[in-house]
Design a protein around this motif. Structure first.
Motif, PDB file in Angstrom:
ATOM      1  N   ASN A 108      48.424  29.559  46.936  1.00 25.97           N
ATOM      2  CA  ASN A 108      49.535  28.717  47.374  1.00 25.97           C
ATOM      3  C   ASN A 108      50.639  28.801  46.322  1.00 25.97           C
ATOM      4  OD1 ASN A 108      48.259  27.756  49.718  1.00 25.97           O
ATOM      5  ND2 ASN A 108      47.125  26.221  48.516  1.00 25.97           N
ATOM      6  N   VAL A 109      51.806  29.305  46.749  1.00 28.60           N
ATOM      7  CA  VAL A 109      52.884  29.608  45.810  1.00 28.60           C
ATOM      8  C   VAL A 109      54.108  28.780  46.145  1.00 28.60           C
ATOM      9  CG1 VAL A 109      54.445  31.413  44.983  1.00 28.60           C
ATOM     10  CG2 VAL A 109      52.049  31.953  45.449  1.00 28.60           C
ATOM     11  N   ASP A 110      54.775  28.278  45.103  1.00 25.11           N
ATOM     12  CA  ASP A 110      56.055  27.600  45.261  1.00 25.11           C
ATOM     13  C   ASP A 110      57.137  28.684  45.298  1.00 25.11           C
ATOM     14  OD1 ASP A 110      58.324  26.112  45.222  1.00 25.11           O
ATOM     15  OD2 ASP A 110      57.880  25.029  43.364  1.00 25.11           O
ATOM     16  N   ILE A 111      57.640  28.995  46.503  1.00 28.51           N
ATOM     17  CA  ILE A 111      58.556  30.128  46.644  1.00 28.51           C
ATOM     18  C   ILE A 111      59.877  29.895  45.927  1.00 28.51           C
ATOM     19  CG2 ILE A 111      57.536  30.901  48.809  1.00 28.51           C
ATOM     20  CD1 ILE A 111      59.849  29.605  50.278  1.00 28.51           C
ATOM     21  N   SER A 112      60.194  28.653  45.628  1.00 25.87           N
ATOM     22  CA  SER A 112      61.437  28.393  44.900  1.00 25.87           C
ATOM     23  C   SER A 112      61.348  28.831  43.444  1.00 25.87           C
ATOM     24  CB  SER A 112      61.782  26.906  44.969  1.00 25.87           C
ATOM     25  OG  SER A 112      60.799  26.122  44.302  1.00 25.87           O
ATOM     26  N   LEU A 114      60.082  31.804  42.554  1.00 26.21           N
ATOM     27  CA  LEU A 114      60.048  33.273  42.489  1.00 26.21           C
ATOM     28  C   LEU A 114      61.169  33.799  41.597  1.00 26.21           C
ATOM     29  CD1 LEU A 114      59.303  34.374  46.152  1.00 26.21           C
ATOM     30  CD2 LEU A 114      57.899  34.825  44.154  1.00 26.21           C
ATOM     31  N   MET A 579      55.829  33.992  39.715  1.00 31.37           N
ATOM     32  CA  MET A 579      55.786  32.851  40.642  1.00 31.37           C
ATOM     33  C   MET A 579      54.816  31.801  40.123  1.00 31.37           C
ATOM     34  SD  MET A 579      53.679  34.989  43.469  1.00 31.37           S
ATOM     35  CE  MET A 579      54.326  36.525  42.779  1.00 31.37           C
ATOM     36  N   CYS A 581      52.012  28.865  41.000  1.00 29.49           N
ATOM     37  CA  CYS A 581      51.041  28.526  42.046  1.00 29.49           C
ATOM     38  C   CYS A 581      50.814  27.007  42.083  1.00 29.49           C
ATOM     39  CB  CYS A 581      49.727  29.259  41.789  1.00 29.49           C
ATOM     40  SG  CYS A 581      49.901  31.047  41.743  1.00 29.49           S
TER      41      CYS A 581
END
Length: 622
Positions: A108-112, A114, A579, A581
Motif C-alpha cells: 500500500n503506497v501513498d502515491i503523493s 512518489l 515512495m 508505504c
C-alpha cells in the motif's frame, strides 16, 4: 547516521592518511555496533562543520522525509550523490532485494510521495558498451596492464567520444552528470578526477599498435571477411593555438579551409569492409604521395601479419592485397614502388587522354538515376589494364559545369566586343588583348575550347571586332564528358569487378565524414604532439565500435547513419523511483525505463536486452 574519519598508514611508504566513512549505529545482541553504509574514500573534501548537515540530508533522502530547511546547493549535490550510491548498493543487511523482481511484492503506497530521481541516459551507452565487449576491448586493456580505474576511464573516454564528442573536460562532465554508463560498469564516475582523462589518452596511445592489431583481428573473426582490398587516403584536422609545442603542426592545404590554423594529417589504411587496419599521424604539410610507401610498408608488421602463421605469411606474399587509391596519391613513383613490392593496385589515371567505345562497353551499373558502362583496354607500353568508364550522372554534372562557364565566358566576350563601339570603354588593341587574357585566365576551363581573334583597324590602332570560334580537343574530358580512366595491374578481374572495387573509395570518404562530423575529429584543442595524436587515436577507437554496430545492423537491413542511430536511441534512461508505504517503510527502485518501439527494433537486431543494467530495490524501515 554520521561521518567518521579513520587514520590509516600507507602500505607503500608508511605515511599516515585519512579515510572517511558514512556509518550508522545499529543495536545487536552484542550491543551497539557501527555499520558502514558507504566508504567515502580518502578524497572526501566536505568541510568538517558541514558533516552533520550532510549526514542528516542523506538520511532524509533515503527515508523519504521532507526537508525543513533547504541546504546549500553543493551540499545537496553531494547528498543526492551519496544517497544514490547507498540506494544502488547491493547485498546489504538493511533490506535490499537486489535483482529479485520476479516475485510479487504488493504494498500500500501513498502515491503523493512518489519521487523520480537521478535520470541518466542508458540507451546509447548500452549499445556502445556491448559492442566494446563484443570486440573484447575491455579484456585486451586488462591484458595490457590497466587497473580498474584506468580501464573504466578508457571505456568512458571512448564511449563518450561516440555519444557526446568533445574535450576531456566536456567528457568528464558528461560522465559525472548525464550518463548511466557507470552503472553498467559498476564504477563511480562522479568520484573520478579530470586528470585521469588526460592520463588515459597517453596510455592508449602507448599501446596503439597492439590495440589496432587486436581490434582488426576481432572484426575479421566476427564478420568473417578476407583482406583482399586495401584502401588508403589522408585527411587533416586543424587545432587552435600556435602549434609551437607540436612537432607535427604545420600550415598546409586545409580541407576545411582553415588556413589560419596549424594542421596535422591523419593517414588511414582500411580494408574493403571499411575496418581500419592501420593509422598514422603525419605533419600538417605532408604530401599525400610521399606517405604511401611508409603506410603500406607498415602492413608487413600490421595486425594481419603479426597474427598469422608462417604458412599464412607465405600465402600473403603470394596474394598481397590490392591497393586502391585516388589520383592525388597515384604518382608514377608510387606506382613503380607498388610494382617493385609486387602489390596489385587500382587507381585513377592521371593522364588527360580519354576515349570510349560504345560497342565494346558493358554495363556495370544501371538504375533509374544512373547508368555506368566500362570497357577494358591493354596498354602495351606499360602492361597495365586501362578501364574507361562512362557515367551518365557524371556526364550531366560535367556538361552543366562546362555550360555554365562557357555561358559566362561568351557573355564576357560579348560585353568586351560591344564596348569596342561604345564611348568610355576599352578600344585600344593592346589593352583589348590584355582584357582578353584576363578573361581567358578567369574562365580557363571554357576558354581552351575557343579560338579567338581580334580584328584591328590599321588607321586608328583600335580593335574593331572580336571573333570567336568553338574548337574541341579530341580524346579529352571535353570531347568525352562523363568518361574517366582507371589503371591497374590486376588483369584477371572483369570490368564490373574493377569498377565496383574502385567505388569502395567512396566508403573511405564516408569514414572520414563520420570521423569529422559524428565523432568530433576536428577541431583539436590540445597543443602537445602526444596529446593531439592521442585525441585522434581515441576517435579511431570510437569509430571501430561504431562500424561494428553499423555492420551488424546492415545485416538486419538497418542502414541508418550513426547520427541517426544516436537520435533513435536517445530517450531511454535509468531512473530511481521512491515512495512511502502505509507501514512506514520507504521503497527505492532503480531501473531502466521501457524502451520505445524504435529502440526495441535496434536492440532486437543486435540481440541485446531491452532493459540495460540491474534492477535494484531497497527498502528502508522506520
Amino acid at each position: 547516521m554520521y561521518i567518521r574519519r579513520t587514520t590509516i598508514k600507507s602500505r607503500k611508504n608508511g605515511e599516515p592518511y585519512y579515510t572517511y566513512r558514512l556509518v550508522e549505529s545499529v543495536r545487536t545482541l552484542k550491543g551497539v555496533r557501527q555499520h558502514t553504509l558507504l566508504n567515502l574514500g580518502s578524497n572526501f573534501s566536505c568541510p568538517r562543520e558541514s558533516w552533520p548537515d550532510l549526514a542528516r540530508r542523506i538520511g532524509e533522502i533515503i527515508s523519504g522525509q521532507k526537508q525543513l530547511f533547504p541546504p546549500a546547493s553543493d551540499l545537496e549535490d553531494a547528498a543526492q550523490r551519496y544517497a544514490a550510491l547507498i540506494i544502488q548498493s547491493k547485498n546489504r543487511a538493511d533490506g535490499i532485494d537486489g535483482d529479485s523482481t520476479t516475485s510479487s511484492d504488493y504494498r500500500n503506497v501513498d502515491i503523493s510521495t512518489l519521487e523520480f530521481m537521478r535520470p541518466r541516459s542508458i540507451g546509447i551507452e548500452h549499445v556502445a558498451y556491448e559492442a566494446l565487449r563484443q570486440l573484447k576491448l575491455d579484456k585486451k586493456l586488462q591484458e595490457l596492464g590497466l587497473n580498474k580505474h584506468q580501464l573504466c576511464t578508457a571505456i568512458g573516454t571512448v564511449i563518450g567520444r561516440i555519444i557526446e564528442p568533445g574535450s576531456e573536460l566536456a567528457t568528464h562532465y558528461w560522465l559525472q552528470h548525464h550518463t548511466g554508463l557507470g552503472e553498467l560498469l559498476g564504477y563511480d564516475y562522479e568520484s573520478m578526477k579530470l586528470t585521469r582523462m588526460y592520463q588515459i589518452s597517453d596510455i592508449l596511445l602507448k599501446h596503439k599498435q597492439e590495440l589496432e592489431q587486436h581490434l582488426y583481428e576481432r572484426q575479421r573473426s566476427i564478420f568473417q571477411f578476407e583482406e583482399t582490398i586495401t584502401l588508403y587516403d589522408l585527411t587533416n584536422t586543424y587545432f587552435e593555438g600556435s602549434g609551437k609545442y607540436n612537432d607535427l603542426a604545420a600550415n598546409g592545404h586545409s580541407k576545411e579551409k582553415r588556413t589560419d590554423c596549424p594542421l596535422v594529417t591523419l593517414g588511414l589504411v582500411l580494408d574493403s569492409s571499411g575496418f581500419p587496419i592501420r593509422s598514422k599521424v603525419f605533419a600538417g604539410n605532408a604530401s599525400e604521395p610521399q606517405t604511401l610507401a611508409e603506410m603500406i610498408k607498415g602492413l608487413k608488421g600490421s595486425p594481419l601479419k603479426q597474427a598469422e602463421s608462417t604458412e599464412q605469411q607465405q600465402l600473403f606474399k603470394q596474394r598481397k592485397p590490392t591497393v586502391v587509391m585516388d589520383a592525388g596519391i597515384a604518382t608514377e613513383d608510387n606506382i613503380n614502388w607498388l610494382k617493385k613490392e609486387q602489390y596489385h593496385y587500382l587507381v585513377v589515371s592521371r593522364k588527360r587522354h580519354r576515349e570510349f567505345s560504345e560497342k565494346e562497353a558493358v554495363v556495370v551499373k544501371k538504375d533509374k538515376n544512373c547508368t555506368v558502362k566500362a570497357y577494358k583496354k591493354i596498354n602495351y607500353k606499360t602492361g597495365e589494364v586501362e578501364l574507361y568508364c562512362h557515367s551518365t550522372r557524371r556526364e550531366d554534372k560535367e556538361r552543366a559545369i562546362y555550360n555554365r562557364f562557357s555561358t559566362r565566358f561568351e557573355e564576357a566576350l560579348d560585353k568586351l566586343d560591344f564596348g569596342l563601339h561604345k564611348k568610355g570603354c576599352v578600344k585600344k588593341y593592346d589593352k583589348v588583348l590584355v582584357s582578353l587574357g584576363r578573361l581567358k585566365q578567369k574562365y580557363s576551363r571554357a576558354a581552351k575550347n575557343y579560338r579567338i581573334t581580334v580584328k584591328k583597324d590599321k588607321k586608328t590602332g583600335n580593335a574593331v571586332r572580336i571573333v570567336r570560334e568553338r574548337k574541341q580537343s579530341p580524346n579529352s574530358t571535353d570531347s568525352h564528358p562523363g568518361v574517366y580512366c582507371l589503371r591497374t595491374n590486376q588483369d584477371t578481374w572483369d570490368e564490373a569487378t574493377l569498377w565496383r572495387t574502385y567505388t569502395m573509395l567512396t566508403d573511405l570518404e564516408a569514414v572520414f565524414r563520420s570521423l569529422k562530423s559524428e565523432l568530433g575529429l576536428r577541431p583539436v584543442f590540445h597543443q602537445r604532439t602526444k596529446r593531439v595524436s592521442g585525441h585522434l587515436f581515441i576517435t579511431l577507437l570510437a569509430y571501430h565500435l561504431i562500424h561494428t554496430i553499423r555492420c551488424q545492423l546492415k545485416m538486419k537491413n538497418i542502414h541508418s547513419s550513426w547520427s541517426d542511430l544516436r537520435k533513435q536511441l536517445k530517450g531511454q534512461d535509468r531512473i530511481t523511483v521512491s515512495m512511502k508505504c502505509q507501514n512506514g517503510e520507504t521503497v527505492h527502485i532503480r531501473k531502466s525505463t521501457r524502451p520505445e518501439p524504435r529502440q526495441q527494433v535496434i536492440y532486437d537486431a543486435l540481440g541485446l536486452s531491452h532493459y540495460p543494467g540491474r534492477t535494484i530495490k531497497k527498502v528502508v524501515s522506520v
